[in-house]
Design a protein around this motif. Structure first.
Motif, PDB file in Angstrom:
ATOM      1  N   LEU A   1       0.696  -1.458  -0.094  1.00  0.00           N
ATOM      2  CA  LEU A   1       0.049   0.196  -0.117  1.00  0.00           C
ATOM      3  C   LEU A   1       0.803   1.256   0.113  1.00  0.00           C
ATOM      4  O   LEU A   1       1.189   2.148  -0.650  1.00  0.00           O
ATOM      5  N   ASN A   2       1.686   1.041   1.013  1.00  0.00           N
ATOM      6  CA  ASN A   2       3.083   2.445   0.686  1.00  0.00           C
ATOM      7  C   ASN A   2       3.485   2.598  -0.198  1.00  0.00           C
ATOM      8  O   ASN A   2       3.489   3.560  -1.193  1.00  0.00           O
ATOM      9  N   ALA A   3       3.773   1.107  -0.849  1.00  0.00           N
ATOM     10  CA  ALA A   3       4.300   1.428  -3.078  1.00  0.00           C
ATOM     11  C   ALA A   3       3.332   2.106  -3.524  1.00  0.00           C
ATOM     12  O   ALA A   3       3.712   3.105  -4.268  1.00  0.00           O
ATOM     13  N   ASP A   4       2.471   2.277  -3.425  1.00  0.00           N
ATOM     14  CA  ASP A   4       0.877   1.943  -4.207  1.00  0.00           C
ATOM     15  C   ASP A   4       0.956   3.968  -4.114  1.00  0.00           C
ATOM     16  O   ASP A   4       0.884   5.043  -5.011  1.00  0.00           O
ATOM     17  N   LEU A   5       0.487   4.087  -2.677  1.00  0.00           N
ATOM     18  CA  LEU A   5       0.750   5.685  -2.616  1.00  0.00           C
ATOM     19  C   LEU A   5       1.801   6.932  -2.893  1.00  0.00           C
ATOM     20  O   LEU A   5       1.533   7.687  -3.370  1.00  0.00           O
ATOM     21  N   SER A   6       2.814   5.867  -2.848  1.00  0.00           N
ATOM     22  CA  SER A   6       4.058   6.345  -2.736  1.00  0.00           C
ATOM     23  C   SER A   6       4.130   6.915  -4.716  1.00  0.00           C
ATOM     24  O   SER A   6       4.769   7.778  -4.958  1.00  0.00           O
ATOM     25  N   ALA A   7       3.428   6.024  -5.191  1.00  0.00           N
ATOM     26  CA  ALA A   7       4.064   6.255  -6.690  1.00  0.00           C
ATOM     27  C   ALA A   7       2.731   6.653  -7.465  1.00  0.00           C
ATOM     28  O   ALA A   7       3.080   7.927  -8.231  1.00  0.00           O
ATOM     29  N   LEU A   8       1.298   7.210  -6.296  1.00  0.00           N
ATOM     30  CA  LEU A   8       0.597   7.958  -6.962  1.00  0.00           C
ATOM     31  C   LEU A   8       0.621   9.183  -6.471  1.00  0.00           C
ATOM     32  O   LEU A   8       0.387  10.218  -7.292  1.00  0.00           O
ATOM     33  N   ASP A   9       1.454   9.286  -5.690  1.00  0.00           N
ATOM     34  CA  ASP A   9       1.843  10.957  -5.102  1.00  0.00           C
ATOM     35  C   ASP A   9       3.000  11.655  -5.784  1.00  0.00           C
ATOM     36  O   ASP A   9       2.913  12.745  -6.726  1.00  0.00           O
ATOM     37  N   ALA A  10       3.750  10.383  -6.486  1.00  0.00           N
ATOM     38  CA  ALA A  10       4.717  10.888  -7.887  1.00  0.00           C
ATOM     39  C   ALA A  10       3.984  11.271  -8.834  1.00  0.00           C
ATOM     40  O   ALA A  10       4.317  12.193  -9.591  1.00  0.00           O
ATOM     41  N   ASP A  11       2.969  10.708  -9.579  1.00  0.00           N
ATOM     42  CA  ASP A  11       2.294  10.836 -10.781  1.00  0.00           C
ATOM     43  C   ASP A  11       1.572  12.353 -10.153  1.00  0.00           C
ATOM     44  O   ASP A  11       1.550  13.062 -11.257  1.00  0.00           O
ATOM     45  N   PHE A  12       0.970  12.795  -8.969  1.00  0.00           N
ATOM     46  CA  PHE A  12      -0.038  14.174  -8.990  1.00  0.00           C
ATOM     47  C   PHE A  12       1.426  15.231  -8.731  1.00  0.00           C
ATOM     48  O   PHE A  12       1.042  16.207  -9.310  1.00  0.00           O
ATOM     49  N   GLN A  13       2.712  14.858  -8.805  1.00  0.00           N
ATOM     50  CA  GLN A  13       3.399  15.328  -8.516  1.00  0.00           C
ATOM     51  C   GLN A  13       4.411  16.070  -9.412  1.00  0.00           C
ATOM     52  O   GLN A  13       3.993  17.123  -9.791  1.00  0.00           O
ATOM     53  N   SER A  14       3.919  14.810 -10.155  1.00  0.00           N
ATOM     54  CA  SER A  14       4.959  14.973 -12.222  1.00  0.00           C
ATOM     55  C   SER A  14       3.046  16.268 -12.758  1.00  0.00           C
ATOM     56  O   SER A  14       3.973  16.265 -13.704  1.00  0.00           O
ATOM     57  N   ALA A  15       2.149  16.212 -12.498  1.00  0.00           N
ATOM     58  CA  ALA A  15       1.304  16.605 -12.430  1.00  0.00           C
ATOM     59  C   ALA A  15       0.464  17.915 -12.240  1.00  0.00           C
ATOM     60  O   ALA A  15       0.030  18.332 -13.238  1.00  0.00           O
ATOM     61  N   GLY A  16       1.463  18.666 -11.148  1.00  0.00           N
ATOM     62  CA  GLY A  16       1.499  19.910 -10.411  1.00  0.00           C
ATOM     63  C   GLY A  16       0.778  20.169  -9.817  1.00  0.00           C
ATOM     64  O   GLY A  16      -0.024  20.691  -9.400  1.00  0.00           O
ATOM     65  N   VAL A  17       0.328  18.860  -8.988  1.00  0.00           N
ATOM     66  CA  VAL A  17      -0.885  19.188  -8.135  1.00  0.00           C
ATOM     67  C   VAL A  17      -0.249  18.316  -6.769  1.00  0.00           C
ATOM     68  O   VAL A  17       0.524  17.194  -6.416  1.00  0.00           O
ATOM     69  N   SER A  18      -0.367  19.395  -5.436  1.00  0.00           N
ATOM     70  CA  SER A  18       0.161  18.733  -4.313  1.00  0.00           C
ATOM     71  C   SER A  18      -0.258  18.667  -3.631  1.00  0.00           C
ATOM     72  O   SER A  18      -1.614  18.856  -3.639  1.00  0.00           O
ATOM     73  N   SER A  19      -0.251  17.637  -2.637  1.00  0.00           N
ATOM     74  CA  SER A  19      -0.854  16.620  -1.346  1.00  0.00           C
ATOM     75  C   SER A  19      -2.219  18.269  -1.089  1.00  0.00           C
ATOM     76  O   SER A  19      -2.721  17.548  -0.121  1.00  0.00           O
ATOM     77  N   THR A  20      -1.046  19.171  -0.486  1.00  0.00           N
ATOM     78  CA  THR A  20      -1.830  19.990   0.627  1.00  0.00           C
ATOM     79  C   THR A  20      -2.965  20.694  -0.528  1.00  0.00           C
ATOM     80  O   THR A  20      -3.846  21.029   0.297  1.00  0.00           O
ATOM     81  N   SER A  21      -2.765  20.900  -1.678  1.00  0.00           N
ATOM     82  CA  SER A  21      -3.952  21.652  -2.408  1.00  0.00           C
ATOM     83  C   SER A  21      -4.994  20.823  -2.084  1.00  0.00           C
ATOM     84  O   SER A  21      -5.986  20.785  -2.658  1.00  0.00           O
ATOM     85  N   MET A  22      -4.680  18.841  -2.176  1.00  0.00           N
ATOM     86  CA  MET A  22      -6.015  18.237  -2.357  1.00  0.00           C
ATOM     87  C   MET A  22      -6.299  18.315  -0.881  1.00  0.00           C
ATOM     88  O   MET A  22      -7.909  18.541  -1.526  1.00  0.00           O
TER      89      MET A  22
END
Length: 56
Positions: free
Chosen positions: A29-50
């Motif tokens: 799960l942690n690996a999947d979430l890390s990959a998802l976070d990396a996808d958001f980062q590359s798309a210019g979406v930060s976790s704080t804005s979410m």
């Protein structure tokens, strides 16, 4: 006519403890979430804005 169906597992059966299973699931799960976070980062979406979007 009623027979119990026993699911077959591939490979040798090695019983695992519940804690080990949970640790493996959490690692996956942690690996999947890390990959998802990396996808958001590359798309210019930060976790704080979410979080702000969800809160507002």
């Amino acid at each position: 006519m009623s027979e119990e169906v026993v699911p077959q597992q591939a490979g040798p059966v090695q019983p695992k403890g519940l804690l080990q299973q949970m640790e493996e699931l959490m690692a996956a799960l942690n690996a999947d979430l890390s990959a998802l976070d990396a996808d958001f980062q590359s798309a210019g979406v930060s976790s704080t804005s979410m979080e702000e979007t969800e809160a507002g």
